[in-house]
Design an enzyme around this catalytic site. Structure first.
Site, mmCIF file in Angstrom:
data_model
loop_
_atom_site.group_PDB
_atom_site.id
_atom_site.type_symbol
_atom_site.label_atom_id
_atom_site.label_comp_id
_atom_site.label_asym_id
_atom_site.label_seq_id
_atom_site.Cartn_x
_atom_site.Cartn_y
_atom_site.Cartn_z
ATOM 1 N N PRO A 126 0.831 -1.195 0.000
ATOM 2 C CA PRO A 126 0.000 0.000 0.000
ATOM 3 C C PRO A 126 0.863 1.242 0.000
ATOM 4 O O PRO A 126 1.760 1.368 0.820
ATOM 5 C CB PRO A 126 -0.780 -0.106 1.319
ATOM 6 C CG PRO A 126 -0.503 -1.473 1.843
ATOM 7 C CD PRO A 126 0.808 -1.870 1.300
ATOM 8 N N GLU A 127 0.579 2.126 -0.908
ATOM 9 C CA GLU A 127 1.270 3.403 -0.974
ATOM 10 C C GLU A 127 0.290 4.475 -0.504
ATOM 11 O O GLU A 127 -0.773 4.149 0.016
ATOM 12 C CB GLU A 127 1.748 3.657 -2.408
ATOM 13 C CG GLU A 127 2.590 2.517 -2.962
ATOM 14 C CD GLU A 127 3.071 2.756 -4.382
ATOM 15 O OE1 GLU A 127 3.237 3.928 -4.766
ATOM 16 O OE2 GLU A 127 3.289 1.776 -5.108
ATOM 17 N N HIS A 148 -3.858 -15.241 8.911
ATOM 18 C CA HIS A 148 -2.905 -14.127 9.047
ATOM 19 C C HIS A 148 -3.534 -12.885 9.639
ATOM 20 O O HIS A 148 -3.018 -11.787 9.467
ATOM 21 C CB HIS A 148 -2.239 -13.779 7.716
ATOM 22 C CG HIS A 148 -1.620 -14.945 7.027
ATOM 23 N ND1 HIS A 148 -0.542 -15.622 7.532
ATOM 24 C CD2 HIS A 148 -1.954 -15.574 5.875
ATOM 25 C CE1 HIS A 148 -0.229 -16.617 6.717
ATOM 26 N NE2 HIS A 148 -1.070 -16.614 5.717
ATOM 27 N N ARG A 151 2.451 -11.270 5.050
ATOM 28 C CA ARG A 151 3.917 -11.223 5.022
ATOM 29 C C ARG A 151 4.511 -10.642 6.298
ATOM 30 O O ARG A 151 5.716 -10.704 6.493
ATOM 31 C CB ARG A 151 4.390 -10.446 3.789
ATOM 32 C CG ARG A 151 4.132 -11.226 2.520
ATOM 33 C CD ARG A 151 4.504 -10.444 1.295
ATOM 34 N NE ARG A 151 5.946 -10.328 1.136
ATOM 35 C CZ ARG A 151 6.529 -9.696 0.141
ATOM 36 N NH1 ARG A 151 5.788 -9.111 -0.781
ATOM 37 N NH2 ARG A 151 7.826 -9.636 0.058
#
Length: 280
Positions: free
Chosen positions: A2-3, A91, A110
């Site tokens: 995500p930016e 997760h 991740r």
DNA sequence: CTGTAATCCTGCGAGC
DNA sequence: TGCTCGCAGGATTACA
């Protein structure tokens, strides 16, 4: 992953669920995240009242009456407020009960993301200002030009440097450089004033364009409401290797720059200006 | 000051 | 079909 546009979308969509509300019971997953993570969350968070939710660069700041939380989504982070009956996906590292059967969930396969409590807002601000340059929407012509002139590295690397400009990542660096018609490998101190100015204007334009589409969902990203974004459908160059440039039809090229895949149009973003007479 | 590579992780698509 | 490999939206650190 995500930016800035993705983080902004998360912030906007979480805000109505959080601001003015109290955090309820907390469930913590078995894995630790970046910057620490432990069972003490369950005792630290419940009962706090959220005062504000804001963004700086790619960071999310949740201000509460007992100190702020600093959140980063890393590459695969999802931060959503959804009905409790929605199945918990693998997760998921943190679940906070909110009012009316809504749960705040942090999920990150991740685990490059982080959720960090701070004692006070001044410490958070100091932490952020130490790491972040100006927001891309606030760039002024002269400081921008001077900042570029001081550095001599590929402009793509410059854009990815959070201390140079905050919030730009690999996707929007490529998209902004295409919009500005600047070769990604060109050294910042060699940019013409016109190129610097085109880039300065392209950044907010590209980012706002993405915010309007609620960000890019390539793989994991979803907004604060759990829905995917649409910006990936509007990419001009990112991930379009070999496909025709939307402006001139030349196949989009991919090179490695600053350790990252870099997509550009070899014609629209020429490496050198064609300045020598009779040369093509 | 720069650049490069490695690190932290999981998952997925390409290619064999 | 099944396996290995490389790569992925980020930040940080070590090293050349």
């Amino acid at each position: 992953m995500p930016e800035l546009p993705e983080v902004e979308t998360v912030v906007r969509e979480l805000r109505p669920h959080l601001v003015g509300r109290r955090l309820g019971a907390v469930t913590v997953g078995p894995h630790s995240l970046r910057r620490g993570w432990s069972e003490e969350w369950a005792t630290l968070l419940p009962g706090r009242r959220v005062k504000a939710v804001r963004r700086r660069g790619k960071w999310i700041i949740i201000e509460t009456d007992r100190g702020p939380l600093l959140v980063h989504l890393g590459m695969s982070g999802q931060f959503v407020a959804v009905p409790a009956e929605r199945p918990l996906r693998p997760h998921t590292h943190l679940v906070v009960e909110l009012a009316r059967g809504i749960q705040l969930r942090f999920r990150d396969p991740r685990r490059f993301g982080s959720v960090t409590p701070f004692s006070d807002i001044d410490t958070v601000n100091a932490f952020l200002e130490e790491r972040l340059g100006p927001e891309p929407f606030d760039l002024k012509p002269k400081p921008w030009r001077e900042s570029l002139a001081k550095s001599r590295r590929p402009v793509k690397a410059f854009l990815l440097d959070q201390t140079a400009v905050a919030g730009v990542g690999n996707i929007y660096a490529d998209e902004a450089l295409f919009a500005a018609k600047v070769y990604p490998g060109k050294l910042t101190n060699e940019l013409t004033p016109a190129e610097a100015e085109r880039l300065r204007k392209a950044l907010p334009k590209v980012l706002n364009h993405a915010i309007e589409r609620r960000g890019s969902s390539i793989r994991d990203y979803v907004g604060g409401g759990g829905r995917r974004g649409k910006m990936q459908k509007a990419f001009q160059v990112y991930g379009r290797t070999g496909k025709p440039c939307p402006r001139c039809g030349t196949p989009i090229a991919r090179i490695r720059l600053a350790g990252r895949s870099t997509h550009f149009c070899p014609k629209c973003q020429a490496a050198r200006r064609v300045s020598v007479r009779g040369q093509r």
